[in-house]
Scaffold this motif. Structure first.
Motif, PDB file in Angstrom:
ATOM      1  N   SER A 278      12.082 -17.470  -1.269  1.00 61.16           N
ATOM      2  CA  SER A 278      13.599 -17.682  -1.610  1.00 61.16           C
ATOM      3  C   SER A 278      14.542 -17.071  -0.722  1.00 61.16           C
ATOM      4  CB  SER A 278      13.899 -17.314  -3.143  1.00 61.16           C
ATOM      5  OG  SER A 278      14.060 -15.881  -3.325  1.00 61.16           O
ATOM      6  N   TYR A 279      14.143 -15.854   0.056  1.00 63.34           N
ATOM      7  CA  TYR A 279      14.858 -15.384   1.019  1.00 63.34           C
ATOM      8  C   TYR A 279      14.979 -15.977   2.429  1.00 63.34           C
ATOM      9  CZ  TYR A 279      16.150 -11.420  -2.481  1.00 63.34           C
ATOM     10  OH  TYR A 279      16.413 -10.816  -3.413  1.00 63.34           O
ATOM     11  N   GLY A 280      13.985 -16.756   2.715  1.00 61.73           N
ATOM     12  CA  GLY A 280      13.494 -17.178   3.906  1.00 61.73           C
ATOM     13  C   GLY A 280      12.659 -16.343   4.686  1.00 61.73           C
ATOM     14  N   LEU A 281      12.179 -15.249   3.692  1.00 63.85           N
ATOM     15  CA  LEU A 281      10.869 -14.326   4.215  1.00 63.85           C
ATOM     16  C   LEU A 281       9.865 -15.111   4.558  1.00 63.85           C
ATOM     17  CD1 LEU A 281      11.888 -11.431   2.177  1.00 63.85           C
ATOM     18  CD2 LEU A 281      12.628 -11.595   4.554  1.00 63.85           C
ATOM     19  N   THR A 282       8.959 -14.824   5.380  1.00 65.13           N
ATOM     20  CA  THR A 282       7.566 -15.030   5.383  1.00 65.13           C
ATOM     21  C   THR A 282       6.395 -13.842   5.231  1.00 65.13           C
ATOM     22  OG1 THR A 282       7.548 -14.600   7.824  1.00 65.13           O
ATOM     23  CG2 THR A 282       7.786 -17.036   7.113  1.00 65.13           C
ATOM     24  N   TYR A 283       7.332 -12.835   4.715  1.00 70.67           N
ATOM     25  CA  TYR A 283       6.464 -11.509   4.371  1.00 70.67           C
ATOM     26  C   TYR A 283       7.273 -10.698   3.303  1.00 70.67           C
ATOM     27  CZ  TYR A 283       4.254  -7.339   4.407  1.00 70.67           C
ATOM     28  OH  TYR A 283       3.539  -6.034   3.992  1.00 70.67           O
ATOM     29  N   GLY A 284       6.314 -10.367   2.231  1.00 69.30           N
ATOM     30  CA  GLY A 284       7.033  -9.328   1.520  1.00 69.30           C
ATOM     31  C   GLY A 284       6.046  -8.586   0.685  1.00 69.30           C
ATOM     32  N   ALA A 285       6.342  -7.342   0.300  1.00 76.66           N
ATOM     33  CA  ALA A 285       5.515  -6.552  -0.451  1.00 76.66           C
ATOM     34  C   ALA A 285       6.054  -5.945  -1.601  1.00 76.66           C
ATOM     35  CB  ALA A 285       5.117  -5.149   0.319  1.00 76.66           C
ATOM     36  N   ILE A 286       5.656  -7.010  -2.900  1.00 77.20           N
ATOM     37  CA  ILE A 286       6.048  -6.633  -4.207  1.00 77.20           C
ATOM     38  C   ILE A 286       5.648  -5.564  -4.947  1.00 77.20           C
ATOM     39  CG2 ILE A 286       6.759  -7.824  -6.254  1.00 77.20           C
ATOM     40  CD1 ILE A 286       6.985 -10.583  -4.618  1.00 77.20           C
ATOM     41  N   ASP A 287       6.411  -4.551  -5.744  1.00 82.38           N
ATOM     42  CA  ASP A 287       5.851  -3.831  -6.675  1.00 82.38           C
ATOM     43  C   ASP A 287       5.959  -4.203  -8.047  1.00 82.38           C
ATOM     44  OD1 ASP A 287       5.045  -2.035  -4.465  1.00 82.38           O
ATOM     45  OD2 ASP A 287       6.821  -1.083  -4.380  1.00 82.38           O
ATOM     46  N   LEU A 288       5.097  -4.293  -8.721  1.00 79.44           N
ATOM     47  CA  LEU A 288       5.069  -4.641  -9.888  1.00 79.44           C
ATOM     48  C   LEU A 288       4.253  -3.838 -10.977  1.00 79.44           C
ATOM     49  CD1 LEU A 288       4.034  -8.418 -10.024  1.00 79.44           C
ATOM     50  CD2 LEU A 288       6.184  -7.673 -10.129  1.00 79.44           C
ATOM     51  N   ILE A 289       4.630  -3.573 -12.123  1.00 78.03           N
ATOM     52  CA  ILE A 289       4.140  -2.733 -13.202  1.00 78.03           C
ATOM     53  C   ILE A 289       3.546  -3.645 -14.264  1.00 78.03           C
ATOM     54  CG2 ILE A 289       4.575  -1.430 -15.295  1.00 78.03           C
ATOM     55  CD1 ILE A 289       6.816   0.084 -13.900  1.00 78.03           C
ATOM     56  N   GLY A 305       7.813  -4.177   4.360  1.00 79.83           N
ATOM     57  CA  GLY A 305       6.920  -3.156   3.553  1.00 79.83           C
ATOM     58  C   GLY A 305       5.754  -2.815   4.497  1.00 79.83           C
ATOM     59  N   GLN A 306       4.900  -1.740   4.206  1.00 86.07           N
ATOM     60  CA  GLN A 306       3.675  -1.628   4.814  1.00 86.07           C
ATOM     61  C   GLN A 306       2.489  -2.259   4.109  1.00 86.07           C
ATOM     62  OE1 GLN A 306       4.645  -0.517   7.447  1.00 86.07           O
ATOM     63  NE2 GLN A 306       4.659   1.647   7.705  1.00 86.07           N
ATOM     64  N   PHE A 307       1.521  -2.693   4.714  1.00 85.39           N
ATOM     65  CA  PHE A 307       0.543  -3.141   3.899  1.00 85.39           C
ATOM     66  C   PHE A 307      -0.955  -2.428   4.494  1.00 85.39           C
ATOM     67  CE2 PHE A 307      -1.231  -5.457   7.606  1.00 85.39           C
ATOM     68  CZ  PHE A 307      -0.078  -5.993   8.525  1.00 85.39           C
ATOM     69  N   LEU A 308      -0.942  -1.786   5.680  1.00 86.62           N
ATOM     70  CA  LEU A 308      -2.270  -1.391   6.075  1.00 86.62           C
ATOM     71  C   LEU A 308      -2.887  -0.263   5.210  1.00 86.62           C
ATOM     72  CD1 LEU A 308      -4.200  -1.112   8.436  1.00 86.62           C
ATOM     73  CD2 LEU A 308      -2.870   0.647   9.232  1.00 86.62           C
ATOM     74  N   PHE A 309      -2.106   0.724   4.421  1.00 85.08           N
ATOM     75  CA  PHE A 309      -2.786   1.709   3.553  1.00 85.08           C
ATOM     76  C   PHE A 309      -3.467   0.694   2.286  1.00 85.08           C
ATOM     77  CE2 PHE A 309      -0.048   1.706  -0.319  1.00 85.08           C
ATOM     78  CZ  PHE A 309       1.191   0.722   0.033  1.00 85.08           C
ATOM     79  N   VAL A 310      -2.979  -0.366   1.806  1.00 82.54           N
ATOM     80  CA  VAL A 310      -3.700  -1.159   0.997  1.00 82.54           C
ATOM     81  C   VAL A 310      -5.067  -1.820   1.662  1.00 82.54           C
ATOM     82  CG1 VAL A 310      -3.757  -3.343  -0.597  1.00 82.54           C
ATOM     83  CG2 VAL A 310      -1.600  -1.689  -0.077  1.00 82.54           C
ATOM     84  N   GLU A 311      -4.915  -2.115   2.741  1.00 88.51           N
ATOM     85  CA  GLU A 311      -6.262  -2.959   3.430  1.00 88.51           C
ATOM     86  C   GLU A 311      -7.170  -1.608   3.450  1.00 88.51           C
ATOM     87  OE1 GLU A 311      -5.663  -5.658   6.502  1.00 88.51           O
ATOM     88  OE2 GLU A 311      -7.184  -4.729   7.500  1.00 88.51           O
TER      89      GLU A 311
END
Lengths: 337, 64
Positions: A278-289, A305-311
């Motif tokens: 919706s923002y025109g982004l092709t990347y995003g890292a969402i935090d959910l509870i 946001g970073q993603f390497l630590f997850v991978e």
């Protein structure tokens, strides 16, 4: 004309290192613009003629050149301070030089017609957490009540109204702007999301100095880091409640809690994709509870946001590989200007 | 004792002992802190200088 990927970052960006290696295995080797070596290690000439920009960049140490018209995709990764050949520019010269460099960089970037991950205008527009909460709620996410105020009485009223405990969160800088000041002026290093207890009562008078952000402490079964890359969803389940160090803020990496791949409910997955797009982004890292009752509560989206630590913790989530693929495909599918 | 800090965040950081001037974000073996890389190679995942004294490009947490 073979299109190439331009990576805008700094020289110590491990994400860019790993994705670059995977891009080199394709037909479009990336050109990496390390801003902390720019303009020192790069020649740049841009020319405007016949209604369009031409010219390009050359990385002097390697001789690798990139013409403007070759750029098929841009990965905006990290920012950095520019660096000049002379380390002895006066403060005013340095301020002027920084302004000129920013103007030159974005004049070049904004003139491009290419695939973006993500366009800086989209990133900027997506960066404000207060707006994110509103948008998330409108899109159907469960969003915690929140308050930003410099009135102590309003903090107290909010705290009484929340069902349970309240937490404080920084909005702009969890490292409390430690990077913005000289080492000798640094008086604090960071502040995690922090539970506010009765013991903190006297401190709350200080909100009068600076409006502060509070939310209820949402009960957690676990947390989710949902990384959107293009049209794909990479979800990691974070067992943050398994260790007291990560119960309130899961970013304390000294606690070796379990991360594992998670399949989201279809509606949550679609909502995450829609939110980022919706923002025109092709990347995003969402935090959910995820609450004990199974509700998915939106906290925030990190547009770069970073993603390497997850991978690294969940190797099955091959985000470096998919990033390389989407950049390569994006570059290949662009037409010449 | 009056610490001189004025804002709630800094007062809270001081009280929680998380805001120490020389405090480090803790690391997990083989995993960057919140994905941030280490410009110093010395475990300072959010350090502001390279080992040669140059200012390091920090992500300010914004990028994490």
């Amino acid at each position: 004309m073979a299109k190439r990927v331009l990576i805008v970052t700094h020289s110590f960006d491990l994400h860019a290192d790993l994705v670059s290696a995977k891009l080199k295995a394709t037909a479009s080797p990336p050109f990496r613009l390390n801003l902390d070596d720019f303009p020192t290690a790069f020649d740049i000439t841009l020319t405007f003629a016949d209604g369009q920009w031409g010219g390009g960049l050359t990385h002097r140490p390697t001789g690798d050149s990139l013409r403007i018209e070759e750029i098929g995709a841009v990965w905006m990764r990290q920012k950095a301070d520019f660096r000049y050949r002379s380390g002895e520019l006066s403060p005013q010269e340095k301020a002027y030089a920084d302004g000129e460099m920013e103007h030159i960089l974005f004049s070049m970037l904004y003139a491009l017609d290419c695939f973006w991950m993500s366009h800086p205008l989209a990133v900027r527009g997506a960066s404000w957490k207060g707006e994110q909460l509103l948008r998330a709620a409108r899109m159907g996410f469960d969003v915690p009540s929140s308050i930003i105020t410099n009135r102590r009485t309003d903090v107290d009223r909010f705290r009484r109204a929340v069902d349970g405990d309240m937490v404080f969160k920084t909005l702009s800088s969890p490292i409390l702007a430690a990077d913005e000041v000289a080492a000798e002026d640094r008086i604090a290093s960071h502040l995690s999301t922090t539970l506010i207890t009765d013991d903190d009562d006297a401190l709350l008078d200080a909100v009068v100095e600076l409006p502060s952000f509070f939310q209820p402490n949402v009960p957690k079964a676990h947390e989710l880091r949902v990384t959107i890359i293009g049209d794909r969803v990479f979800a990691a389940k974070i067992h943050s409640q398994a260790d007291p160090r990560t119960v309130i803020d899961c970013r304390d990496m000294s606690a070796e809690i379990l991360y594992e791949a998670e399949t989201l409910p279809a509606d949550i997955s679609c909502r995450c994709l829609d939110f980022v797009h919706s923002y025109g982004l092709t990347y995003g890292a969402i935090d959910l509870i995820v609450t004990p009752e199974g509700r998915h509560v939106f906290l925030e989206n990190n547009p770069v946001g970073q993603f390497l630590f997850v991978e690294q913790l969940v190797p099955a989530l091959d985000m470096t590989g998919y990033t390389a693929r989407i950049l390569s495909d994006g570059a290949r599918n662009r037409r010449a200007l | 004792m009056e610490s001189g800090k004025k804002t709630f965040a800094f007062k809270l950081a001081e009280k929680k002992q998380s805001g120490l001037k020389d405090g480090k974000w803790t690391a997990r073996a083989g995993v960057a802190v919140a994905g941030c890389t280490d410009p110093t190679g010395q475990g300072m995942y959010r350090a502001s200088e390279y080992t040669d004294g140059r200012p390091a490009p920090l992500d300010k947490g914004y990028w994490c």
